[in-house]
Design a protein around this motif. Sequence first.
Motif, PDB file in Angstrom:
ATOM      1  N   TRP A   3       1.007  -1.261   0.043  1.00  0.00           N
ATOM      2  CA  TRP A   3       0.021   0.045  -0.021  1.00  0.00           C
ATOM      3  C   TRP A   3       0.846   1.079   0.021  1.00  0.00           C
ATOM      4  O   TRP A   3       1.585   1.426   0.860  1.00  0.00           O
ATOM      5  N   SER A  44      -3.747   9.609   7.014  1.00  0.00           N
ATOM      6  CA  SER A  44      -3.026   8.343   6.636  1.00  0.00           C
ATOM      7  C   SER A  44      -2.013   8.595   5.323  1.00  0.00           C
ATOM      8  O   SER A  44      -1.482   7.667   4.915  1.00  0.00           O
ATOM      9  N   SER A  48       1.350   6.601   3.751  1.00  0.00           N
ATOM     10  CA  SER A  48       1.464   5.976   2.310  1.00  0.00           C
ATOM     11  C   SER A  48       2.555   6.893   1.533  1.00  0.00           C
ATOM     12  O   SER A  48       3.553   6.245   0.662  1.00  0.00           O
ATOM     13  N   TYR A 214      -3.946   0.239   6.771  1.00  0.00           N
ATOM     14  CA  TYR A 214      -3.692  -0.611   5.749  1.00  0.00           C
ATOM     15  C   TYR A 214      -4.096  -1.929   6.441  1.00  0.00           C
ATOM     16  O   TYR A 214      -3.583  -2.188   7.292  1.00  0.00           O
ATOM     17  N   THR A 217      -1.777  -4.814   7.222  1.00  0.00           N
ATOM     18  CA  THR A 217      -0.710  -4.668   8.243  1.00  0.00           C
ATOM     19  C   THR A 217      -0.422  -5.769   9.296  1.00  0.00           C
ATOM     20  O   THR A 217      -1.400  -6.273   9.621  1.00  0.00           O
TER      21      THR A 217
END
Length: 636
Positions: A3, A44, A48, A214, A217
């Motif tokens: 991701w 987030s 990323s 994600y 994870t």
Amino acid sequence: MVWQSQSFVGKRRLQTVLRTWNGDVCFVAKELWEPAHSEEAGTSSGLSDLVTAIVSAATANQRLMTAGSAWSFENLIQSDGWVLSLKNLNRRLHYVTDGDAPALSETWRQRQTAAHSKRRLVHVEAGITLGALSQLLQANRNEAWSLPTLGGTNGQTLAGAIATSTHGGECEQAPLSDLVRAIHLVTDGGRQVWIEPRSEAVTDDARLRAVLPYEDTEIIRSDELFNAAVVSMGRFGVIYSVVLEVTQAFNVIEVVTAVATADVLQALADGVSTSEPLAPLLSLLAKLPYPQKPNVQSEAVGGVYSCQLVCASRNTRRCWATRRWVTRENAIPLNTPTDPRAVHVLVARAARGLARVGAALGVPVGPSLCRVLSLGFDRQTQEGRRGPFHLLASGTAGASQHIPYVVDAIEIIFPVRAPQLARFLDVVFTAAEYYEQAGFIAIRPSRASSSTLSMHNVDDSHAYAIEFATLKHMHGSKKWLQFIHQQALLHGGRPHWGLYNKLTPEDVYRLYGEKCHRWHRALWSLTRDSMRFSSDFTRQRGLDPSSLRLIMAARRNSAGEITHLAGGPDAAWSPISVRDAIADIRSGTQSYAIASGADLSFIVETEGTRGSEGELSAVPSHAPADRLLAALPTMP
């Protein structure tokens, strides 16, 4: 599938000159990546972007070092590859611990949401500085929180502070790394791992997976991996975020009193043989007179919370004890720290200039500078201070961001009951006047740490840290630090990872012993032999898988006994006789291990059955007959 962001949001710079705060390390990074948040994408997006940088490094087959505030005095961020800066990843995160604490275990959820809880979990990105973190925790006056321990400055990023085991002088608090309850790590190839100790897990798997940015994870609960990954000098990967346990904000009172150094050294020696090793020192200090303000007898709540003993490094006969006590919530501030005034900046710059001139002309200025420093310590004894703990412990964020001087510094950590401590202090205090240097020597107690390679992970309840700081550019400063480093190794003291530290792999093994094996096993279990996050610092100190000799086969005699160990086809040292391997293991000059998937077993010497000759076994051994060695294929 990894991701990552569709395009890199942050800045990417080529051929960038980077240097550490005190200027000892300066190099050109091939590429400097600065992941950042995209406001449209929410919190987030920074994660990323971080993953994108790490995947790019793997694709280009480049090593990747993580840079925080570059406050380390050593080459932790230096390598022949890329550098990644965390400075833009500095936000508070809400999806694990805030609101109704959706990801926490039921036990921790109840604690987190209780109206009168004294402790709380907070989830933050690891690029935040300690100063900014303190401000964030204090933002809501109706519900203010605090780190229970802090060093004397706060410009370090959280990632850098915990990765090098930064600590304070709080008597019953361990280093900052011991406040960490979970870490979100991004390692080679963009792999994301959430790590918690199994014995003290704070989240629930299903709840946590539902809120993580994600969903794939990995969630790992392991005491050995967690304790190794927290203090790891960046070797396990990039720490994106951490869950910290903080305490309700509190005020302290502070006083400084002068005391004879000889009496302090005697108190430290007396603590070696007692069940309460800090008691002789605190009893000595309790007999000293207090200033009129603040009134310690009426305002202090409980015993001494923080303690530091400091002396001018060229006048060690007298030292000054700084002590703090918790006090009431509504305490009126007294002499609380502010950003540096112009006069303070001028004095500091004048001292720096005098040090430069003295070095250039060969004129000894150290004694004069230390006399000025002693006058400053004396001035602090006239009236104490009162205010929020974070301000009195580490000052304002502005003061740490604009320090008007540069120092060379080393800090040595000993178990509180180590008999070698008194001998070490006697040697260095006696020698101090023979070196052209000027600064201070500070002694600070704290609780022992559970982090595997923390300097404070000692076989005792507490540890003492002794810091030696001297103005940079004085011609005796480097020789002074070299002497202290040498004496520390002779007396079994551990140099701080983030200050002057010239340990060799042999030194590290002698100082940390079996803890090195535990740390390497944890690293191997997570990254195998990946060198993505290998820095000059970790390679020079044997903190890389490449420093291990991996055993692939053995040579046997006619009786089936192993006579030689062998590595892979490219191992220049292979084969080696068992006798020579035992000599390496005894001296700490080399480690040998057998890898089996995610497991790494170290070969150690055990008591021989043939006279005084040692034998080899693998630990951890999973079978009484030590099948790991027995199962090694026979080399031609």
